[in-house]
Design an enzyme around this catalytic site. Structure first.
Site, PDB file in Angstrom:
ATOM      1  N   ARG A 369       0.855  -1.186   0.000  1.00 47.31           N
ATOM      2  CA  ARG A 369       0.000   0.000   0.000  1.00 47.31           C
ATOM      3  C   ARG A 369       0.886   1.229   0.000  1.00 47.31           C
ATOM      4  O   ARG A 369       1.900   1.259   0.692  1.00 47.31           O
ATOM      5  CB  ARG A 369      -0.913   0.007   1.226  1.00 47.31           C
ATOM      6  CG  ARG A 369      -1.848  -1.188   1.228  1.00 47.31           C
ATOM      7  CD  ARG A 369      -2.755  -1.201   2.426  1.00 47.31           C
ATOM      8  NE  ARG A 369      -3.399  -2.512   2.536  1.00 47.31           N
ATOM      9  CZ  ARG A 369      -4.062  -2.929   3.591  1.00 47.31           C
ATOM     10  NH1 ARG A 369      -4.176  -2.134   4.639  1.00 47.31           N
ATOM     11  NH2 ARG A 369      -4.609  -4.117   3.620  1.00 47.31           N
ATOM     12  N   ASP A 389      -3.099 -13.259   7.624  1.00 52.18           N
ATOM     13  CA  ASP A 389      -4.469 -13.098   7.166  1.00 52.18           C
ATOM     14  C   ASP A 389      -5.217 -14.421   7.141  1.00 52.18           C
ATOM     15  O   ASP A 389      -4.605 -15.480   7.002  1.00 52.18           O
ATOM     16  CB  ASP A 389      -4.423 -12.517   5.743  1.00 52.18           C
ATOM     17  CG  ASP A 389      -5.623 -11.632   5.455  1.00 52.18           C
ATOM     18  OD1 ASP A 389      -6.489 -11.533   6.330  1.00 52.18           O
ATOM     19  OD2 ASP A 389      -5.670 -11.062   4.359  1.00 52.18           O
ATOM     20  N   HIS A 391      -9.465 -15.782   5.934  1.00 53.28           N
ATOM     21  CA  HIS A 391     -10.862 -15.478   5.651  1.00 53.28           C
ATOM     22  C   HIS A 391     -11.691 -16.703   5.946  1.00 53.28           C
ATOM     23  O   HIS A 391     -11.361 -17.802   5.510  1.00 53.28           O
ATOM     24  CB  HIS A 391     -11.015 -15.019   4.204  1.00 53.28           C
ATOM     25  CG  HIS A 391     -10.293 -13.748   3.957  1.00 53.28           C
ATOM     26  ND1 HIS A 391      -9.044 -13.695   3.383  1.00 53.28           N
ATOM     27  CD2 HIS A 391     -10.615 -12.475   4.288  1.00 53.28           C
ATOM     28  CE1 HIS A 391      -8.637 -12.439   3.358  1.00 53.28           C
ATOM     29  NE2 HIS A 391      -9.565 -11.675   3.892  1.00 53.28           N
TER      30      HIS A 391
HETATM   31 ZN   LIG Z   1      -9.550  -9.665   4.149  1.00 51.11          ZN
END
Ligand SMILES: [Zn+2]
Ligand SMILES: [Zn+2]
Length: 649
Positions: A369, A389, A391
């Site tokens: 980013r 991370d 999900h």
């Molecule tokens: Zn995410």
């Protein structure tokens, strides 16, 4: 106007007082000790002077140093005291604004060419204390705009006149303490005598109204306390924080580095830092396997179309890294700003049924980013970082159970790493403004109560914020307090109704109908970079034994014991104990000192006696000699020392 008014205190009790009573008098009617500590009062939700008469029935909260608003009032009043001292010492100076800040306050002044620097701090501090001891009262005086303008025209203060221009007649007040009068809406502490300790912290340039077309004023930063000891403690804390700065320790311990040539905000992980990072990753990976996650790997770039679908392109495209072009006309890729879209595509690789859910996909995924260069800061603000991370794709009826599981995982991480002081924030919809959120009312209600119930079942200390939810779902954020009492935000669990919609994710229900799964994003560490920065600052580089990059240093007294040292080291390596042999031609005292500086937990000293008897002499960092043992005994001792990380989830 009635003679008596009813005052409701925070505990719900109601007392009657004569109309016109002040908060200070109310405090005095409760106890003298309380009255001595009252700095201001919140009256029907508005913070005001404790000396101001109350003329209606009111809810009153007395504010002391322990309240954020009490501190702010204390520091803002201290800004007036600073101004008074500066005016006595530097006649003719002009004043801008003097607000409280997170820790202390500042005043912007125009010195009109008079010299002011660090060497003058002591003089100003002494003057402030001298004035404080006079217990000057802060006296409020409502004033008309015309009179206020006349006052500052006569005094010759263009900045106050500039401020006055934007104020409405009828809302203007002056405050005077001693010989100093300021334009101010207040509130203030009763008198300057509350201020017992003063420290000027810094001096910097600041444009009037933050506009570089205006004159550059001098911003004087300071902090004050009601007790000398509090100032001493604060200064000690600052020293400690400086010593623990992860940028400084990261360099000294050779954990990570930055190179201008590689690019700002792109950390280079050195061998020792990589070791630490891999240990952490393995620790979480293991816990995640136990919790039913499946590990995946996705590329560092994705087609622009992927992020058009996810909505990231529209939201962040303009302000981030530009698309990567290829020899193929019209083909565009983006550096991955998020792992979620890739994981949605993994979900779609085959049809899913209600029995397949929850599906938990985890990835140590590196994302990029574009942060403004002024925003970059060590490892806490970078342009490329790796998220821990995952999900979770689940059915709406599974949200609560999944939340409980993630909370357990987050708490396991905190406990294992010594973050014992934590709390959480539950972010919900703004009930007044429901149309700005995606997803049905029913789904939201289900998810919100799932988060609230899950947090309660796990006994989390929570605050609930209405209107803080993302437009696509409610969330739970964890905050930890580190060893120096600083707060860090760590670990977010976010419900998402948006991406399943945009990617048209589906599963087949038991009734053979198609349904949308709920998606939950979660990252207990947040990112490896930021987490390790916090870990360094929390531990001061003294990592738990299991995380220490070098756990032992083998220190031969001279080169005669080289072979024995290598033999010891090999045996330890076989038992998964990591470290190094210090082969340098240095005195043993020096080798010990260097190991201590490198924060190596154990040192093994090898000389004549050790070699002859097959022993190692063990020193513990910061403690010294803890005795001799055989290699096998040391291995057993070491394994006992690596405290089992908190009980696994
Ligand atoms: Zn995410
Ligand atoms: Zn003021």
């Amino acid at each position: 106007m009635s003679d008596q008014i009813r005052i409701t205190l925070p505990d719900g009790s109601v007392r009657e007082y004569p109309n016109g009573v002040t908060s200070l008098e109310i405090a005095l009617s409760i106890s003298e000790g309380l009255a001595r500590n009252v700095l201001a009062a919140k009256v029907n939700g508005t913070v005001q002077d404790a000396t101001r008469p109350i003329t209606t029935d009111a809810a009153v909260t007395l504010l002391t140093w322990n309240d954020t608003e009490g501190k702010a009032t204390f520091w803002h009043s201290s800004a007036h005291l600073l101004a008074e001292a500066l005016e006595e010492l530097y006649p003719g100076i002009q004043f801008g604004i003097g607000p409280p800040i997170e820790k202390g306050f500042y005043y912007d002044v125009d010195l009109n060419g008079q010299h002011f620097s660090q060497e003058d701090f002591k003089k100003v501090e002494d003057k402030m204390l001298e004035l404080a001891r006079q217990k000057q009262e802060f006296i409020r005086q409502p004033i008309s705009k015309a009179e206020a303008v006349a006052y500052f025209e006569k005094k010759g203060d263009p900045y106050k006149l500039d401020l006055l221009e934007r104020l409405e007649d009828g809302t203007i007040s002056f405050y005077t303490q001693g010989n100093f009068t300021d334009l101010c809406r207040g509130p203030h502490i009763p008198h300057t005598g509350f201020i017992k300790a003063v420290k000027l912290m810094n001096v910097a340039g600041a444009y009037w109204r933050g506009d570089e077309k205006n004159k550059m004023l001098t911003r004087v930063y300071a902090v004050t306390f009601p007790k000398q000891k509090e100032l001493d403690d604060y200064l000690h804390l600052l020293e400690e924080a400086k010593k623990r700065d992860h940028r400084k320790l990261g360099k000294e311990l050779e954990l990570f580095a930055f190179s201008e040539k590689v690019g700002a905000g792109l950390p280079l992980w050195l061998p020792k830092g990589t070791m630490l990072r891999e240990r952490l990753e393995n620790f979480l990976r293991k816990a995640q396997v136990r919790a039913g996650y499946q590990q995946v790997v996705t590329p560092h770039i994705g087609s622009k179309q992927l992020y058009v679908t996810s909505g990231h392109w529209e939201k962040y495209g303009e302000d981030s890294f530009k698309p990567i072009l290829t020899p193929e006309a019209g083909e565009e890729f983006l550096l991955k700003p998020m792992n979620c879209p890739h994981h949605c595509e993994i979900y779609k690789t085959k049809p899913r049924s209600y029995r397949d859910l929850p599906l938990r996909l985890a990835e140590f995924g590196t994302v990029y980013r574009y942060e403004q260069s002024g925003e970059l800061h060590g490892l806490t603000r970078v342009r490329g970082f790796t998220q821990d991370d995952a999900h979770i794709f689940c059915r709406p009826d599974q949200v609560k159970e999944e939340f409980i599981k993630v909370i357990d995982l987050v708490l396991y991480v905190f406990k294992s790493l010594g973050f014992d002081d934590y709390s959480a924030q539950i972010s919900l919809r703004d009930p007044e403004n429901r149309q700005k959120y995606i997803g049905s009312d029913e789904l939201w209600e289900k998810a919100e109560s799932a988060i609230i119930e899950a947090s309660a079942e796990r006994g989390l200390r929570t605050v609930t914020e209405l209107g803080e939810a993302a437009f696509y779902g409610p969330k739970l954020d964890f905050m930890v307090r580190d060893a120096l009492g600083r707060k860090w935000q760590l670990g977010t669990i976010q419900v998402d109704y948006n991406l399943p919609e945009r990617f048209e994710l589906e599963y087949t229900g038991s009734d053979n109908q198609k349904y949308r799964p709920v998606m939950i994003h979660r990252a207990p560490f947040g990112s490896m970079e930021r987490f390790i920065a916090i870990l360094i600052e929390n531990s001061g580089g003294n990592f738990p034994l299991w995380l220490s990059p070098d756990q032992i240093a083998v220190l031969p007294i001279s080169e005669k014991y080289e072979d024995y040292s290598n033999e010891v080291f090999l045996t330890l390596q076989e038992s998964d104990i990591r470290g190094y042999v210090d082969h340098r031609d240095e005195k043993i005292g020096r080798k010990i000192r260097d190991s201590e500086l490198n924060k190596v937990p154990f040192m093994l000293i090898l000389g004549e006696k050790e070699q002859a008897e097959g022993l190692v002499s063990v020193r513990r960092k910061g403690e010294g000699d803890i005795g001799s043992m055989t290699i096998a005994e040391f291995v057993a001792f070491f394994q006992n020392e690596i405290k089992p990380v908190a009980k696994a989830v």
